[in-house]
Scaffold this active site. Structure first.
Site, PDB file in Angstrom:
ATOM      1  N   GLY A  63      -8.584 -12.572  14.994  1.00  0.00           N
ATOM      2  CA  GLY A  63      -8.275 -11.789  16.204  1.00  0.00           C
ATOM      3  C   GLY A  63      -9.596 -10.843  15.971  1.00  0.00           C
ATOM      4  CD  GLU A  89      -6.657 -19.446   6.946  1.00  0.00           C
ATOM      5  OE1 GLU A  89      -6.594 -20.013   8.308  1.00  0.00           O
ATOM      6  OE2 GLU A  89      -7.216 -19.312   6.081  1.00  0.00           O
ATOM      7  CD  GLU A  90      -2.521 -15.116  15.151  1.00  0.00           C
ATOM      8  OE1 GLU A  90      -1.236 -15.692  14.351  1.00  0.00           O
ATOM      9  OE2 GLU A  90      -1.549 -14.187  15.926  1.00  0.00           O
ATOM     10  NE  ARG A  91      -0.780 -10.026  11.550  1.00  0.00           N
ATOM     11  CZ  ARG A  91       0.010  -9.759  10.676  1.00  0.00           C
ATOM     12  NH1 ARG A  91       0.210  -9.868   9.677  1.00  0.00           N
ATOM     13  NH2 ARG A  91       1.087 -10.384  11.765  1.00  0.00           N
ATOM     14  CD  GLN A 120       0.221 -21.424  11.156  1.00  0.00           C
ATOM     15  OE1 GLN A 120      -0.568 -22.091  10.800  1.00  0.00           O
ATOM     16  NE2 GLN A 120       1.333 -20.696  11.451  1.00  0.00           N
TER      17      GLN A 120
END
Ligand code: FAD
Length: 402
Positions: free
Chosen positions: A246, A241-243, A238
């Site tokens: 961002g 995708e967060e990175r 997860q």
């Protein structure tokens, strides 16, 4: 990454939404220390923007990740960092694991309303004693009858005072730290949850960040995402995708900071000429623009390689970590240098460049600090002490796959 007509249309839709529905309210929300998450998410859900890559079966658009990158980039036109961060939590931080590994029933109950914008979501991983060191979290969930009973606390949780549910990482056994964790959907109105404490922050002022205390909170066992014990692995996936999200959401905001600075220094007079006319100033702005273009190129390349399916998960993790590192570093460089060129005006609280300086500082900290990204990059490059262990793990995984 080739941008199609559809990519450009999506980008235009999101930018129009940001300029029309978000930017006029930013000053008010910054002042209030919170934005109306339900109202904003509902408007976005109605436009189909909260499930761009999510399965159509649950109301998503089923598009590939390049569209999410364009979505994130367009959100960067918001006049603060809080809204892109809070929206990113909803779309790319708290829901990917549920979308990928959750049961059909769980996705119907929690993913579908999140995509519609009827529910606001949080991701609850960090604790007061464990941010970078995710494996060290202490919150536990024990089984009792058909429930998990959760006790512990979570720290710095975005959307935390407003969310309807949280994707929460907890220890479900006493085993090894990477194998004893699970992701559980925790309804935030459950008895035993205290989330009144809204934290006071340097930046991201329009985003509510909560401390959450859990005292014997009962959640049905069917709220487990995927398999028990796989939470750490799911969370690491997860994080990719967060990175990427961002990094993509940082690009346009930085271009805007540079453009605002060009406009300001172009009309500000000192020593008989505009501030911009000093070679030091316009050369520096050219350097900063180059840095942001390089960030954009890295984000697009990472997305392309991620989507090609031709690269190992380790290679993609390395590139996503590089994107995260780069956006943190470039944000600090651009906002600090631009603030300087605004002089005294750059030190005023409500200046848009000052806000970017405050808001983007967290990019090098949240969702994996710069040093954690460097550790991952070194590991993937094979230059971290303990590399042998990693290669053995990779060889074991490859042999299982074969
Ligand atoms: C505004 C905001 C929003 C957030 N939203 C969320 C959220 O929604 N959900 C959530 O779960 N968490 C959230 N967080 C928490 C965030 O992810 C953590 O703060 C972050 O992971 C860092 O953890 P920490 O603060 O405990 O720092 P620590 O782990 O205490 O680290 C402190 C510093 O030590 C250094 N360091 C750490 N590890 C290493 C290393 N291996 N090598 C060298 N140096 C190192 C780094 O410089 C790091 O900044 C948020 C934080 C903020 C500030």
């Amino acid at each position: 990454m080739q941008l199609t007509h559809e990519h450009k249309e999506l980008y235009r839709t999101v930018k129009t939404f940001v300029e029309g529905e978000l930017n006029p309210h930013i000053a008010e929300w910054e002042q209030a220390g919170i934005f109306p998450a339900h109202e904003v998410m509902k408007k976005m859900g109605d436009l189909g923007l909260l499930g761009i890559t999510k399965p159509t079966q649950y109301g998503g658009l089923g598009l590939d990740y390049s569209y999410e990158v364009l979505f994130a980039q367009a959100l960067g036109n918001c006049n603060c960092g809080s809204l892109p961060m809070a929206i990113g939590v909803q779309t790319d931080m708290a829901t990917p694991a549920l979308a990928r590994f959750g049961s059909h029933e769980l996705r119907k109950e929690y993913l579908e309303p999140a995509i519609r914008g009827d529910m606001v979501v949080s991701i609850a991983v960090s604790e007061a004693g464990a941010g970078s060191d995710v494996a060290n979290i202490k919150t536990t969930a024990r089984k009792d009858g058909g429930d998990y009973v959760i006790s512990g606390s979570k720290m710095w949780i975005t959307n935390g005072t407003q969310s309807d549910w949280a994707c929460m990482l907890v220890n479900t056994s006493d085993g090894k730290p990477h194998l004893n964790k699970s992701l559980i959907v925790v309804p935030m109105d459950a008895k035993g949850i205290d989330r009144k404490t809204k934290l006071d922050k340097l930046g991201m002022r329009a985003s509510d960040t909560a401390m959450i205390f859990l005292d014997e909170v009962r959640v049905p066992q069917r709220n487990l995402i995927g398999q028990e014990g796989m939470g750490f692995t799911y969370q690491m996936l997860q994080f990719q995708e967060e990175r990427l999200f961002g990094a993509a959401s940082g690009i346009d905001g930085l271009f805007n900071v540079i453009n605002e600075t060009i406009a300001y220094t172009g009309q500000r007079q000192a020593f008989g000429q505009s501030v911009l006319d000093n070679q030091y100033v316009h050369f520096r702005l050219a350097e900063l623009r180059t840095e942001v273009e390089a960030l954009k190129a890295l984000v697009y390349q990472t997305t392309e390689e991620y989507l090609s399916g031709k690269h190992s998960p380790e290679h993609i993790a390395m590139l996503a970590s590089m994107c995260k590192l780069k956006v943190g570093r470039v944000s600090r460089e651009v906002t600090d240098a631009c603030l300087q060129f605004w002089g005294g005006q750059g030190f005023m609280w409500d200046n848009v460049v000052t806000r970017a300086y405050r808001d983007t500082r967290v990019v090098s900290i949240g969702g994996g600090a710069d040093e954690v990204m460097l550790g991952i990059i070194c590991k993937m490059m094979g230059i971290l002490p303990g590399k042998k262990k990693f290669e053995q793990m990779k060889a074991a995984r490859d042999s299982r796959a074969a």
